[in-house]
Scaffold this motif. Sequence first.
Motif, short mmCIF file in Angstrom:
data_model
loop_
_atom_site.label_atom_id
_atom_site.label_comp_id
_atom_site.label_asym_id
_atom_site.label_seq_id
_atom_site.Cartn_x
_atom_site.Cartn_y
_atom_site.Cartn_z
N ALA A 29 0.83 -1.21 0.00
CA ALA A 29 0.00 0.00 0.00
C ALA A 29 0.86 1.26 0.00
CB ALA A 29 -0.93 -0.01 1.21
N ASP A 30 2.01 1.18 0.64
CA ASP A 30 2.92 2.33 0.70
C ASP A 30 3.45 2.74 -0.68
OD1 ASP A 30 2.67 2.49 3.44
OD2 ASP A 30 4.48 1.34 3.87
N THR A 31 3.40 1.83 -1.64
CA THR A 31 3.96 2.11 -2.97
C THR A 31 2.94 2.76 -3.91
OG1 THR A 31 3.35 -0.05 -3.93
CG2 THR A 31 5.44 0.07 -2.71
N ILE A 32 1.72 2.94 -3.43
CA ILE A 32 0.65 3.47 -4.28
C ILE A 32 0.29 4.90 -3.85
CG2 ILE A 32 -1.75 3.17 -5.03
CD1 ILE A 32 -1.36 0.14 -4.56
N ASP A 33 0.08 5.76 -4.82
CA ASP A 33 -0.35 7.13 -4.54
C ASP A 33 -1.88 7.13 -4.45
OD1 ASP A 33 -0.87 9.78 -4.32
OD2 ASP A 33 0.04 10.38 -6.22
N TRP A 34 -2.39 7.10 -3.24
CA TRP A 34 -3.83 6.94 -3.02
C TRP A 34 -4.61 8.22 -3.34
CZ3 TRP A 34 -5.21 2.22 -3.09
CH2 TRP A 34 -4.33 1.23 -2.64
N LYS A 35 -3.93 9.33 -3.51
CA LYS A 35 -4.62 10.58 -3.87
C LYS A 35 -5.28 10.47 -5.25
CE LYS A 35 -1.52 13.52 -1.17
NZ LYS A 35 -0.47 14.56 -1.23
N LYS A 36 -4.75 9.57 -6.08
CA LYS A 36 -5.27 9.42 -7.43
C LYS A 36 -6.42 8.41 -7.51
CE LYS A 36 -0.82 10.56 -9.58
NZ LYS A 36 0.26 10.09 -10.48
N VAL A 37 -6.69 7.72 -6.40
CA VAL A 37 -7.72 6.68 -6.38
C VAL A 37 -9.05 7.29 -5.97
CG1 VAL A 37 -8.44 4.51 -5.31
CG2 VAL A 37 -6.03 4.89 -5.87
N ARG A 38 -10.10 7.05 -6.75
CA ARG A 38 -11.41 7.65 -6.50
C ARG A 38 -12.36 6.69 -5.77
NH1 ARG A 38 -12.15 12.32 -8.86
NH2 ARG A 38 -14.40 12.13 -8.62
N ASN A 39 -12.08 5.42 -5.81
CA ASN A 39 -12.98 4.44 -5.21
C ASN A 39 -12.88 4.48 -3.69
OD1 ASN A 39 -14.01 1.86 -4.17
ND2 ASN A 39 -14.16 1.26 -6.31
N THR A 40 -13.95 4.95 -3.04
CA THR A 40 -13.92 5.11 -1.59
C THR A 40 -13.91 3.77 -0.85
OG1 THR A 40 -16.33 5.39 -1.57
CG2 THR A 40 -14.98 7.38 -1.62
N SER A 41 -14.50 2.75 -1.44
CA SER A 41 -14.48 1.41 -0.82
C SER A 41 -13.05 0.89 -0.73
CB SER A 41 -15.35 0.43 -1.60
OG SER A 41 -16.70 0.81 -1.55
#
Length: 217
Positions: A29-41
């Motif tokens: 999870a640390d390797t992913i930029d979660w700001k770009k993810v729109r899925n709230t689930s």
Amino acid sequence: MDKYEYKLRLEEIKTLNKKGRFQESAQIADTIDWKKVRNTSTLGIISDVYKINRRFDDAREILLLANEKSPQNRRIVYALCDLAIKTGQVVEAVEYYKQFVQLSPNDNSKYILLYKIYEAQDISLEERIAVLKEYKKREYNEKWAYELAYLYHQAGMSEKCVEACDELILWFGDGAYVEKALELKMLYQPLTKQQEEKYRQFRQKRDGVVEVRPNDM
């Protein structure tokens, strides 16, 4: 990171979660930029991964991202309130609680949040009991039914405690909270014959004892 690689990593996270390997899951999870993810689930899942690893700041950051994308999502607000309670941010928790009630006034989960807030503030046993009694009127859940029974025990209300234990045992019949209720009741009264048999079976299962009956021979 392109969409294909993101999907691969997300699937790996989900697979690791199913196996209970949450530390490895958090590392991916640390390797992913979660700001770009729109899925709230998906953001909720990642927040839970960080929470399990006791990385509460990271869990909160992910939930705040989810809340920005979906500010009317009661599940996210609930999670933010619950996390604030867990980290001792009671004032913040109260604000999220109010927001949750506004979003979903008929959701029985509001009683659980209120109970946790009362517990964090060390509010009196009587007031905590009142909250769980109100919850019980609307929803009968074995975890919180046992919690209510234990509150009666703490408050010295032995008859109420035994009554709550008997009801839980009869209603649910099996499971960890039924075993706890049997043990709690024994502090005040002997078990009935049926309850004694049930408790004996729990002990055998816990101790790994296999009972041999004549028909099995």
